[in-house]
Write a protein that holds these residues in place. Sequence first.
Motif, PDB file in Angstrom:
ATOM      1  N   VAL A  30      26.317  27.531  36.385  1.00 22.36           N
ATOM      2  CA  VAL A  30      27.600  28.236  36.290  1.00 22.36           C
ATOM      3  C   VAL A  30      27.433  29.703  36.659  1.00 22.36           C
ATOM      4  CG1 VAL A  30      29.383  29.035  34.681  1.00 22.36           C
ATOM      5  CG2 VAL A  30      28.631  26.655  34.636  1.00 22.36           C
ATOM      6  N   LYS A  31      26.396  30.313  36.157  1.00 27.03           N
ATOM      7  CA  LYS A  31      26.139  31.729  36.457  1.00 27.03           C
ATOM      8  C   LYS A  31      25.892  31.933  37.947  1.00 27.03           C
ATOM      9  CE  LYS A  31      22.982  35.528  35.299  1.00 27.03           C
ATOM     10  NZ  LYS A  31      21.779  35.920  34.519  1.00 27.03           N
ATOM     11  N   LYS A  32      25.061  31.089  38.530  1.00 27.51           N
ATOM     12  CA  LYS A  32      24.735  31.207  39.951  1.00 27.51           C
ATOM     13  C   LYS A  32      25.972  30.944  40.818  1.00 27.51           C
ATOM     14  CE  LYS A  32      21.133  31.679  41.373  1.00 27.51           C
ATOM     15  NZ  LYS A  32      20.385  32.893  41.821  1.00 27.51           N
ATOM     16  N   LEU A  33      26.749  29.943  40.444  1.00 25.09           N
ATOM     17  CA  LEU A  33      27.937  29.593  41.222  1.00 25.09           C
ATOM     18  C   LEU A  33      28.951  30.734  41.221  1.00 25.09           C
ATOM     19  CD1 LEU A  33      29.202  27.080  42.720  1.00 25.09           C
ATOM     20  CD2 LEU A  33      30.476  26.686  40.621  1.00 25.09           C
ATOM     21  N   LYS A  34      29.139  31.364  40.076  1.00 23.10           N
ATOM     22  CA  LYS A  34      30.085  32.470  39.973  1.00 23.10           C
ATOM     23  C   LYS A  34      29.660  33.631  40.868  1.00 23.10           C
ATOM     24  CE  LYS A  34      32.426  35.427  36.601  1.00 23.10           C
ATOM     25  NZ  LYS A  34      32.575  35.755  35.157  1.00 23.10           N
ATOM     26  N   GLU A  35      28.365  33.935  40.880  1.00 23.13           N
ATOM     27  CA  GLU A  35      27.853  35.019  41.736  1.00 23.13           C
ATOM     28  C   GLU A  35      28.116  34.723  43.209  1.00 23.13           C
ATOM     29  OE1 GLU A  35      23.744  35.225  40.845  1.00 23.13           O
ATOM     30  OE2 GLU A  35      24.021  36.103  38.846  1.00 23.13           O
ATOM     31  N   LYS A  36      27.820  33.499  43.616  1.00 20.60           N
ATOM     32  CA  LYS A  36      27.970  33.130  45.031  1.00 20.60           C
ATOM     33  C   LYS A  36      29.442  33.062  45.445  1.00 20.60           C
ATOM     34  CE  LYS A  36      23.616  30.571  45.483  1.00 20.60           C
ATOM     35  NZ  LYS A  36      23.086  31.289  46.660  1.00 20.60           N
ATOM     36  N   ALA A  37      30.298  32.594  44.536  1.00 20.38           N
ATOM     37  CA  ALA A  37      31.720  32.502  44.862  1.00 20.38           C
ATOM     38  C   ALA A  37      32.324  33.883  45.083  1.00 20.38           C
ATOM     39  CB  ALA A  37      32.462  31.763  43.753  1.00 20.38           C
ATOM     40  N   LYS A  38      31.900  34.859  44.294  1.00 21.55           N
ATOM     41  CA  LYS A  38      32.425  36.216  44.440  1.00 21.55           C
ATOM     42  C   LYS A  38      31.975  36.862  45.742  1.00 21.55           C
ATOM     43  CE  LYS A  38      33.260  37.346  39.595  1.00 21.55           C
ATOM     44  NZ  LYS A  38      34.691  37.586  39.829  1.00 21.55           N
ATOM     45  N   ASP A  39      30.841  36.400  46.284  1.00 21.37           N
ATOM     46  CA  ASP A  39      30.337  36.948  47.550  1.00 21.37           C
ATOM     47  C   ASP A  39      30.891  36.219  48.774  1.00 21.37           C
ATOM     48  OD1 ASP A  39      28.840  38.842  46.238  1.00 21.37           O
ATOM     49  OD2 ASP A  39      27.026  37.611  46.170  1.00 21.37           O
ATOM     50  N   TRP A  40      31.669  35.167  48.546  1.00 23.01           N
ATOM     51  CA  TRP A  40      32.219  34.364  49.653  1.00 23.01           C
ATOM     52  C   TRP A  40      33.315  35.172  50.351  1.00 23.01           C
ATOM     53  CZ3 TRP A  40      30.343  29.507  50.839  1.00 23.01           C
ATOM     54  CH2 TRP A  40      31.069  28.750  51.770  1.00 23.01           C
ATOM     55  N   VAL A  41      33.176  35.373  51.649  1.00 25.42           N
ATOM     56  CA  VAL A  41      34.108  36.234  52.385  1.00 25.42           C
ATOM     57  C   VAL A  41      35.287  35.419  52.898  1.00 25.42           C
ATOM     58  CG1 VAL A  41      34.400  37.830  54.314  1.00 25.42           C
ATOM     59  CG2 VAL A  41      32.229  37.761  53.061  1.00 25.42           C
ATOM     60  N   VAL A  42      36.484  35.820  52.474  1.00 28.55           N
ATOM     61  CA  VAL A  42      37.726  35.183  52.910  1.00 28.55           C
ATOM     62  C   VAL A  42      38.477  36.161  53.808  1.00 28.55           C
ATOM     63  CG1 VAL A  42      39.883  34.103  52.174  1.00 28.55           C
ATOM     64  CG2 VAL A  42      37.836  33.919  50.732  1.00 28.55           C
ATOM     65  N   GLY A  43      38.899  35.693  54.988  1.00 29.10           N
ATOM     66  CA  GLY A  43      39.618  36.597  55.884  1.00 29.10           C
ATOM     67  C   GLY A  43      39.883  35.970  57.232  1.00 29.10           C
ATOM     68  N   ASP A  44      40.125  36.822  58.206  1.00 29.01           N
ATOM     69  CA  ASP A  44      40.448  36.410  59.572  1.00 29.01           C
ATOM     70  C   ASP A  44      39.384  35.441  60.093  1.00 29.01           C
ATOM     71  OD1 ASP A  44      40.986  36.158  62.269  1.00 29.01           O
ATOM     72  OD2 ASP A  44      41.157  38.308  62.649  1.00 29.01           O
ATOM     73  N   PRO A  45      39.772  34.222  60.465  1.00 31.82           N
ATOM     74  CA  PRO A  45      38.768  33.260  60.933  1.00 31.82           C
ATOM     75  C   PRO A  45      38.088  33.659  62.243  1.00 31.82           C
ATOM     76  CG  PRO A  45      40.978  32.385  61.205  1.00 31.82           C
ATOM     77  CD  PRO A  45      41.120  33.640  60.404  1.00 31.82           C
ATOM     78  N   PHE A  46      38.665  34.616  62.962  1.00 34.45           N
ATOM     79  CA  PHE A  46      38.024  35.107  64.187  1.00 34.45           C
ATOM     80  C   PHE A  46      37.003  36.204  63.903  1.00 34.45           C
ATOM     81  CE2 PHE A  46      42.044  33.322  65.741  1.00 34.45           C
ATOM     82  CZ  PHE A  46      41.560  32.486  66.733  1.00 34.45           C
ATOM     83  N   ASP A  47      36.933  36.648  62.665  1.00 32.35           N
ATOM     84  CA  ASP A  47      35.931  37.627  62.238  1.00 32.35           C
ATOM     85  C   ASP A  47      34.657  36.866  61.872  1.00 32.35           C
ATOM     86  OD1 ASP A  47      34.318  39.477  60.924  1.00 32.35           O
ATOM     87  OD2 ASP A  47      36.006  40.470  59.944  1.00 32.35           O
ATOM     88  N   PRO A  48      33.531  37.130  62.539  1.00 34.44           N
ATOM     89  CA  PRO A  48      32.295  36.370  62.254  1.00 34.44           C
ATOM     90  C   PRO A  48      31.805  36.512  60.827  1.00 34.44           C
ATOM     91  CG  PRO A  48      31.859  38.264  63.690  1.00 34.44           C
ATOM     92  CD  PRO A  48      33.340  38.118  63.608  1.00 34.44           C
ATOM     93  N   ARG A  49      32.284  37.520  60.104  1.00 33.04           N
ATOM     94  CA  ARG A  49      31.856  37.680  58.706  1.00 33.04           C
ATOM     95  C   ARG A  49      32.607  36.742  57.767  1.00 33.04           C
ATOM     96  NH1 ARG A  49      33.243  43.879  58.160  1.00 33.04           N
ATOM     97  NH2 ARG A  49      35.056  42.987  59.234  1.00 33.04           N
ATOM     98  N   SER A  50      33.747  36.235  58.199  1.00 33.18           N
ATOM     99  CA  SER A  50      34.570  35.388  57.337  1.00 33.18           C
ATOM    100  C   SER A  50      33.988  33.986  57.214  1.00 33.18           C
ATOM    101  CB  SER A  50      35.994  35.289  57.899  1.00 33.18           C
ATOM    102  OG  SER A  50      36.635  36.544  57.862  1.00 33.18           O
ATOM    103  N   ARG A  51      34.045  33.457  56.019  1.00 31.51           N
ATOM    104  CA  ARG A  51      33.599  32.089  55.768  1.00 31.51           C
ATOM    105  C   ARG A  51      34.761  31.179  55.391  1.00 31.51           C
ATOM    106  NH1 ARG A  51      28.157  31.723  52.378  1.00 31.51           N
ATOM    107  NH2 ARG A  51      28.113  29.769  53.567  1.00 31.51           N
ATOM    108  N   GLN A  52      35.938  31.769  55.202  1.00 34.09           N
ATOM    109  CA  GLN A  52      37.108  30.985  54.805  1.00 34.09           C
ATOM    110  C   GLN A  52      38.355  31.651  55.348  1.00 34.09           C
ATOM    111  OE1 GLN A  52      37.377  30.095  50.570  1.00 34.09           O
ATOM    112  NE2 GLN A  52      39.609  30.162  50.665  1.00 34.09           N
ATOM    113  N   GLY A  53      39.158  30.881  56.094  1.00 33.26           N
ATOM    114  CA  GLY A  53      40.396  31.406  56.653  1.00 33.26           C
ATOM    115  C   GLY A  53      41.592  31.066  55.794  1.00 33.26           C
TER     116      GLY A  53
END
Length: 370
Positions: free
Chosen positions: A188-211
């Motif tokens: 749970v602790k590890k999952l929360k850390e990783k979820a907060k670092d998940w980048v959501v944004g423009d799918p044409f931006d290479p940094r984004s992992r979720q559109g």
Amino acid sequence: MQVQLIKFMEKALKMSRELQGYTLREPIGVAGHIIPWNFPSSMFFMMSAPALAAGCTMIVKPAEQTPLSALFYADLANKAGVPAGVLNVITGYGPTAGAAIASHMDVDKVCFTGSTEVGRKIMQAAATSNLKQVSLELGGKSPLLIFDDADVDKAADLALLGILYNKGEICVASSRVFVQEGIYDEFVKKLKEKAKDWVVGDPFDPRSRQGPQVDKQQFDKILSYIEHGKREGATLLTGGKPIGKTGYFIEPTVFTDVKEDMMIATDEIFGPVMSLMKFETIEEAIKKANNTKYGLAAGIVTKNLDVANTVSRSIRAGTIWINCYFGFDRDCSYGGYKMSGFGRHLGLEALHKFLQVKSVVTPIYNSPWL
């Protein structure tokens, strides 16, 4: 130009009387493909390629949200020399264009990928028309089982990939994650850390992992399920809110303290929402995994081969991934158990569903059967 029907010699038969026999596999005829909006390109080829290889003609109806790719591929097929009338694309809405395909007397098979609710309507239309064959790949509420011996860091990565890939708009999303009690708190602790670092944004931006979600209707549906989860008493570990004032972006959302009868644990949300639950024994994990009306896919994370074999044979689902997720391959067919449908994509099974089996029998010369 006419398409020559392909006839596959299957095998000679060993007859019990003075007869000679063999079987043929022949094209089923006209196939109707009704494809979803979440993977418009992949599903176009996964449905049309085996039908074409089997010698069938076809009508493809893309989802009304995503029609352009199918029209483009039909144009490419025409330029490549596929004869006119073999690969046809018709756009429109499900209740009109889709229903016309499912109920048409000259369509010999209909293939549908989408919701279980619409799948039932497809079957009804096929039954009340010409009893055409049906293949359905429907909803899912896939479990991911993580055992005590798993690498917690890698397991958290797999869990996030399983629910956030394609914004959670995928039928095999691992929306129910079960973690054995020995590593649950650490996970749970590890999952929360990783979820907060998940980048959501423009799918044409290479940094984004979720559109963004596909449209406002789906966006609102996902947010309503998140509110259901809160009202039912689940704990919101992370996420749960829209991102920004424009677009249909939603934070990666994880609920803990989820009970198996909660709506977020039973319904296919089709969005970035994970239900996290705990288990003690292998038997309990199997029982929880199978406690769903669906049976499309499942994942197992363990270093123990005996556990992997036992669990993979006990879960009622069409695809089981061990220490990976979304491991599709052209030779590995997939499809559903239970209310996730029937029929298979990819592999030889995908080809065979567009072929009819015919037996040919003739008496041997001077046989009393002559």
